[in-house]
Motif scaffolding. Sequence first.
Motif, PDB file in Angstrom:
ATOM      1  N   ALA A  43      33.742 -27.767  -1.609  1.00  0.00           N
ATOM      2  CA  ALA A  43      32.886 -26.598  -1.805  1.00  0.00           C
ATOM      3  C   ALA A  43      33.165 -25.953  -3.162  1.00  0.00           C
ATOM      4  O   ALA A  43      32.238 -25.569  -3.894  1.00  0.00           O
ATOM      5  N   THR A  46      31.742 -28.186  -5.922  1.00  0.00           N
ATOM      6  CA  THR A  46      30.287 -28.068  -6.022  1.00  0.00           C
ATOM      7  C   THR A  46      29.882 -26.819  -6.795  1.00  0.00           C
ATOM      8  O   THR A  46      28.940 -26.842  -7.601  1.00  0.00           O
ATOM      9  N   SER A  47      30.605 -25.724  -6.580  1.00  0.00           N
ATOM     10  CA  SER A  47      30.271 -24.455  -7.241  1.00  0.00           C
ATOM     11  C   SER A  47      30.810 -24.370  -8.666  1.00  0.00           C
ATOM     12  O   SER A  47      30.212 -23.711  -9.518  1.00  0.00           O
ATOM     13  N   HIS A  48      31.939 -25.020  -8.927  1.00  0.00           N
ATOM     14  CA  HIS A  48      32.583 -24.915 -10.240  1.00  0.00           C
ATOM     15  C   HIS A  48      33.030 -26.315 -10.691  1.00  0.00           C
ATOM     16  O   HIS A  48      34.230 -26.599 -10.773  1.00  0.00           O
ATOM     17  N   TYR A  49      32.072 -27.159 -10.968  1.00  0.00           N
ATOM     18  CA  TYR A  49      32.360 -28.582 -11.206  1.00  0.00           C
ATOM     19  C   TYR A  49      33.296 -28.783 -12.399  1.00  0.00           C
ATOM     20  O   TYR A  49      34.340 -29.457 -12.273  1.00  0.00           O
TER      21      TYR A  49
END
Length: 240
Positions: A43, A46-49
Amino acid sequence: MDRLKRFLPLVLLAGVIALIFGMGWNRYLSLDTLRDHGAALRAFTTSHYILALVALMAVFAVLTASVVPGVFFVTITAGYLFGPWVGGVATSIAATVGALIVYAVARFALGIELRGRADRGSGTLRKVCDAIDRDTFWYVLASRLAVVVPFHMINVAAGLMSVRLGPYTVATIIGLLPAHTIYCWIGSRLNTLLATDADPDIQALFGQFWAPMAGVFVLAVVLPLLLKWVQALRLRMAAP
């Protein structure tokens, strides 16, 4: 004072190792961590690749340099989070950074002095250093591909002999990439498994990956022999 400067990097590295073990962070280097926190890590990724990728590479480099066992599980995690290609390239680069740190520590502590003695002499050590200087890339590449060769032994030996940094770095990245890609592919397969089974037997799962493990065997045995044959052929062709 000069002796203190030479050994200061070694002292700092020893301090990092002591901190990691003292804080118990090495206990997180296991597949249980991935099983327990895998969903949260995905998670966040996904938000802070980019941040997640840079953080993983930084952690990987530090752990590699600190000679802490269990970095293999970080490679698996990289594949789980980023897939085999991005994970394989990222961990190969990060491992190379860690290898360069160990190389630098060994070189500054003892390597410069030992290499100076070798260059001033004409004995066996001088001959060994000259031979490695001529084929640094091939020696390092064969050693990296042979995954059975202890990773840090190569780093320390290279630093003690002060091998040429350019070929050493390039050969390390290239030599690590195949095995890291295989391990990251295994990690990427764990993503599907954990999505369908919240409490899988991950240890037993590795027995199913006969194909990638066979690939590791090829890296450990076949490729180094092939490289040695290519190098010998190249030397014969270059001979007058």
